[in-house]
Scaffold this active site. Structure first.
Site, PDB file in Angstrom:
ATOM      1  N   LEU A 105       0.859  -1.192   0.000  1.00  0.00           N
ATOM      2  CA  LEU A 105       0.000   0.000   0.000  1.00  0.00           C
ATOM      3  C   LEU A 105       0.894   1.239   0.000  1.00  0.00           C
ATOM      4  CD1 LEU A 105      -2.631  -1.185   2.645  1.00  0.00           C
ATOM      5  CD2 LEU A 105      -2.729  -1.405   0.164  1.00  0.00           C
TER       6      LEU A 105
ATOM      7  N   LYS B   7       7.096   4.766  16.101  1.00  0.00           N
ATOM      8  CA  LYS B   7       6.023   5.733  16.320  1.00  0.00           C
ATOM      9  C   LYS B   7       6.536   6.904  17.151  1.00  0.00           C
ATOM     10  CE  LYS B   7       2.844   1.851  16.345  1.00  0.00           C
ATOM     11  NZ  LYS B   7       2.205   0.847  17.217  1.00  0.00           N
TER      12      LYS B   7
ATOM     13  N   GLU C 257      -0.556  -6.900  11.912  1.00  0.00           N
ATOM     14  CA  GLU C 257      -0.107  -7.839  12.939  1.00  0.00           C
ATOM     15  C   GLU C 257      -0.838  -7.548  14.238  1.00  0.00           C
ATOM     16  OE1 GLU C 257       4.100  -7.213  13.299  1.00  0.00           O
ATOM     17  OE2 GLU C 257       3.887  -5.419  14.522  1.00  0.00           O
TER      18      GLU C 257
ATOM     19  N   ARG D 197       0.708  -7.840  23.794  1.00  0.00           N
ATOM     20  CA  ARG D 197       1.306  -7.209  24.981  1.00  0.00           C
ATOM     21  C   ARG D 197       0.715  -5.818  25.153  1.00  0.00           C
ATOM     22  NH1 ARG D 197       4.108  -3.370  22.330  1.00  0.00           N
ATOM     23  NH2 ARG D 197       5.014  -3.951  20.335  1.00  0.00           N
TER      24      ARG D 197
END
Lengths: 454, 139
Positions: free
Chosen positions: A208, A242, A292, A296
Site C-alpha cells: 500500500l 512511532k 499484525e 502485549r
C-alpha cells in the site's frame, strides 16, 4: 476472603513502563519487585518498588533478556507473577511457557496465543477466518519455486511487499516495484529471515503506497468477556518507530471503527485470547488491512486510557489474577481526544541517541496533561537501551483542544544536559497536514527529507 | 526431583553463569560442579585501593540475585571466619535462591578482611559481598 493467585509481582522491564506497572500494582495492593541491570542501578524509580534487585550487567542479553536471571530473581524474592511490560521478553512464547512451568503467573496471553500471533502467516490466516480484513496476498508461506512466486506477485499486482513470517515492527520486509527485482529481493529477505527470526518462511502482500496506521486495543478476561477499548492513529512515524499517537483516529467514520473493533473481538474469542492486545491495521482508501497483532501492552496505551477512562494496566493485572471483568462493551464510552508525544533522548538533527546526565528536568502540568516518565533531574541516561525519556499525554474535549494543550505543555518542558526531540514535536504540532488530521505513515519522513533539502 | 528438573536447573544456572550449586529438596541435598567452560561468567572481582597503606583489596561480588549467607543454614559457624585465610576457588559465602545455594567463590588468595553486605538480606548481581586482602596487607 479467597486467596489471590499472586500478591507480589516481578516487573521484568525498565524505565517508564516499569514505573507504570508499579503504579498499577500499588492500585491493586500488590507488592512489587523491579529488576534492573547494573547500568540502571542508580535509577530513581527503583526506590518506589518494595524491592529492587540487580539481575545482570548492562547488556540486555544478560539482564532484561535473560529468562534464567528473571526466574531466579522471582524465586529469590518470592514473586509469584511476572509482568514483562513491552519489548524485551514480552512477546517471547518460550519465556511465557517457562514462567508458567515454574508455577508463576505470566501477566500476558498464553504461550500458544503469542506463538500464533508471532507467526505472521498463522496470524493472518486466523484473522481471515474471523472476518478481519487483510491485505491481498499469498495464501500462506511462499513456495520455493521462483516462477510460482512470480505468478503470485503478478496476480496480486506490483508493487508488492515481501515479509518474513517471523518478522514485525518494520523488520524483515522488502518492497518490490518491478518483476525484475523480485528474485534478488526474495533471496535477501529469506536470508535475513533465517538469520534474524530462525524462520525462513516468507509471504507476499500488496504494498500500500499511502496508508495510515490505525490500531484497535482489546482486553479479554478468562471468563469469556472480550472488549475493544478504542482505536488509535499511530501514523506519525520515523523509520517504523512511532513518535506521536492519538485517539480516536481523526476523520474515520465511527461506524467503520466499531465494525472493525467487533471483528477484532471475534478474533480474540476464536483464539481464546486473554489479557490486553493490539490489532494493527493499514488504512487506505476507506479500507482496513490487518498487519499484525501485538500480544502485549503497547507504549501508546495511555491515549486509550485518557479517552476511555479505563486503567488498562490495572485491568491487565486483574485479568491475570483470574478476576472477571465487570465491564461490558456498552460501558466502554469514548470521550474527547488524546495525543501522546514520545519524548526521546536523541540528537535533533541526526536522531542518534543522546546519553548523559540530565541537569534540568522541568515538566509541564495543568488540566488534561499527563506525563508517564521514570526520569528525575540528575538521572543518567545510559546508551544501552531505547531512548524513551517520557510520554507527554494530553486530553481535550476536542482534537483542537488537545492540540493546544500539547503545544502549551511542550513549551513548558525544559530538559538540559542531554538532547531531546522536544523541538521536533513542537514543529509537528504546527504542521498543517498533521493539524488537519489523517496523515500517512510516510508523512514525517517526507517532511524531514524536505527540511534536509533532499 | 526428576532428571528433567535437574537438567532444567543446570540449564538455568549455566545461562546465569554459575560454576557450581547445591540443592536442598525433600530432605536430600545435591551438589553439582560444572566444567569451567560450561559456565559463561567467572567470579566477578574488582580491585580497590584504599589509598592509605598502598594495600589493594579484591572485592568479591554476587553473580546472581538471592539471599546472602556467610554460613550454611545447617552449620553453626561461618564458611570462612573474618580474617581467615582463603585461596582462589574457595567457597567464602552462599547466595540462596529458594532451594538453591549458589557458592560465592574467592577470586584471590589472601584473608577475608571485610563482609560488605548484610547477611540474610537480598543481594543482586554485582553486589559487593566480601573484601579479600593479600597476606601482609593491612586495611
Amino acid at each position: 476472603m479467597t486467596r489471590r493467585r499472586f500478591d507480589k509481582v516481578l516487573i521484568a522491564n525498565r524505565g517508564e513502563i516499569a514505573l507504570r506497572i508499579q503504579r498499577a500494582c500499588r492500585q491493586l495492593g500488590l507488592k512489587t519487585v523491579i529488576v534492573h541491570s547494573e547500568a540502571d542501578r542508580s535509577a530513581s524509580y527503583l526506590r518506589l518498588a518494595d524491592e529492587a534487585v540487580c539481575i545482570g550487567p548492562a547488556a540486555a542479553a544478560r539482564s532484561y533478556l535473560n529468562p534464567a536471571a528473571l526466574l531466579l530473581a522471582a524465586e529469590a524474592t518470592g514473586a509469584q507473577a511476572i509482568h514483562p511490560g513491552y519489548g524485551f521478553l514480552s512477546e517471547n512464547a518460550v519465556f511465557a511457557e517457562q514462567v508458567e512451568a515454574h508455577g508463576l503467573t505470566f501477566i500476558g496471553p498464553s504461550a500458544p496465543s503469542i506463538r500464533t500471533m508471532g507467526d505472521k502467516i498463522a496470524a493472518k490466516r486466523t484473522m481471515q477466518a474471523a472476518g478481519v480484513p487483510c491485505v491481498p496476498g499469498s495464501e500462506g508461506a511462499l513456495p520455493d519455486d521462483a516462477a510460482a512466486i512470480g505468478r503470485i506477485a503478478a496476480t496480486i499486482g506490483y508493487p508488492v511487499i515481501i515479509k518474513a513470517a517471523g518478522g514485525g515492527g518494520g523488520r524483515g520486509m522488502r518492497v518490490v516495484r518491478l518483476e525484475s527485482e523480485l528474485a534478488d529481493a526474495l533471496a535477501l529477505t529469506r536470508a535475513e529471515a533465517r538469520r534474524s527470526f530462525a524462520n525462513a518462511d516468507l509471504y507476499l502482500e500488496k504494498f500500500l503506497e499511502h496508508p495510515r496506521h490505525i490500531e484497535i486495543q482489546v482486553l479479554c478476561d478468562m471468563h469469556g468477556t472480550v472488549l475493544w477499548l478504542g482505536d488509535r492513529d499511530c501514523s506519525l512515524q520515523r523509520r517504523n518507530q512511532k513518535l506521536v499517537e492519538e485517539a480516536p483516529a481523526p476523520g474515520i467514520a465511527r461506524n467503520l471503527i466499531a465494525s472493525l473493533g467487533a471483528r477484532c473481538t471475534e478474533a480474540c474469542r476464536r483464539i481464546g485470547y486473554r489479557g490486553v492486545g493490539t490489532f494493527e491495521f493499514l488504512y487506505e482508501d476507506g479500507a482496513f488491512h490487518f498487519i499484525e497483532m501485538n500480544t502485549r501492552l503497547q507504549v501508546e496505551h495511555p491515549v486509550t486510557e485518557m479517552t476511555g477512562g479505563i486503567d488498562i494496566v490495572q485491568k491487565q493485572i486483574e485479568v491475570a489474577l483470574g478476576e472477571k471483568l465487570t465491564l461490558t462493551q456498552a460501558d466502554v464510552a469514548l470521550s474527547g481526544h488524546a495525543i501522546e508525544c514520545r519524548i526521546n533522548a536523541e540528537d535533533p538533527l541526526t536522531f542518534a541517541p543522546s546519553a548523559g546526565r540530565i541537569t534540568r528536568w522541568d515538566l509541564p502540568g495543568g488540566i488534561g496533561v499527563r506525563i508517564d516518565s521514570h526520569i528525575a533531574s540528575g538521572d543518567v541516561v545510559s546508551p544501552y537501551y531505547d531512548s524513551l525519556l517520557a510520554k507527554l499525554i494530553v486530553h481535550g474535549a476536542t482534537r483542537a483542544e488537545a492540540l493546544k494543550r500539547a503545544e502549551t505543555a511542550l513549551s513548558e518542558m525544559r530538559v538540559e544536559g542531554i538532547s531531546t526531540n522536544i523541538a521536533l514535536h513542537r514543529q509537528i504540532l504546527q504542521d498543517d497536514a498533521f493539524r488537519a488530521g489523517g496523515v500517512t505513515i510516510h508523512h514525517l519522513e517526507k517532511k524531514l527529507a524536505q527540511k534536509a533539502g533532499r | 526431583m526428576t532428571v528433567e528438573d535437574l537438567q532444567q536447573l543446570v540449564r538455568w544456572l549455566e545461562e546465569a553463569g554459575i560454576g557450581a550449586f547445591e540443592i536442598e529438596s525433600d530432605g536430600c541435598r545435591l551438589r553439582l560442579t560444572l566444567q569451567p567452560d560450561a559456565a559463561p561468567a567467572g567470579p566477578i572481582s574488582v580491585t580497590i585501593d584504599d589509598g592509605q597503606d598502598g594495600g589493594a583489596g579484591v572485592i568479591v561480588a554476587a553473580e546472581l540475585p538471592g539471599l546472602f549467607l556467610v554460613q550454611h543454614p545447617q552449620r553453626a559457624t561461618p564458611i570462612v571466619p573474618l580474617g581467615g585465610a582463603v585461596r582462589v576457588g574457595d567457597i567464602v559465602g552462599l547466595v540462596q535462591i529458594g532451594p538453591i545455594y549458589a557458592p560465592v567463590i574467592a577470586s584471590s588468595d589472601g584473608r577475608l578482611a571485610k563482609i560488605l553486605a548484610v547477611p540474610k538480606t537480598l543481594v543482586g548481581f554485582g553486589s559487593p559481598l566480601f573484601e579479600i586482602v593479600q597476606a601482609g596487607c593491612s586495611q
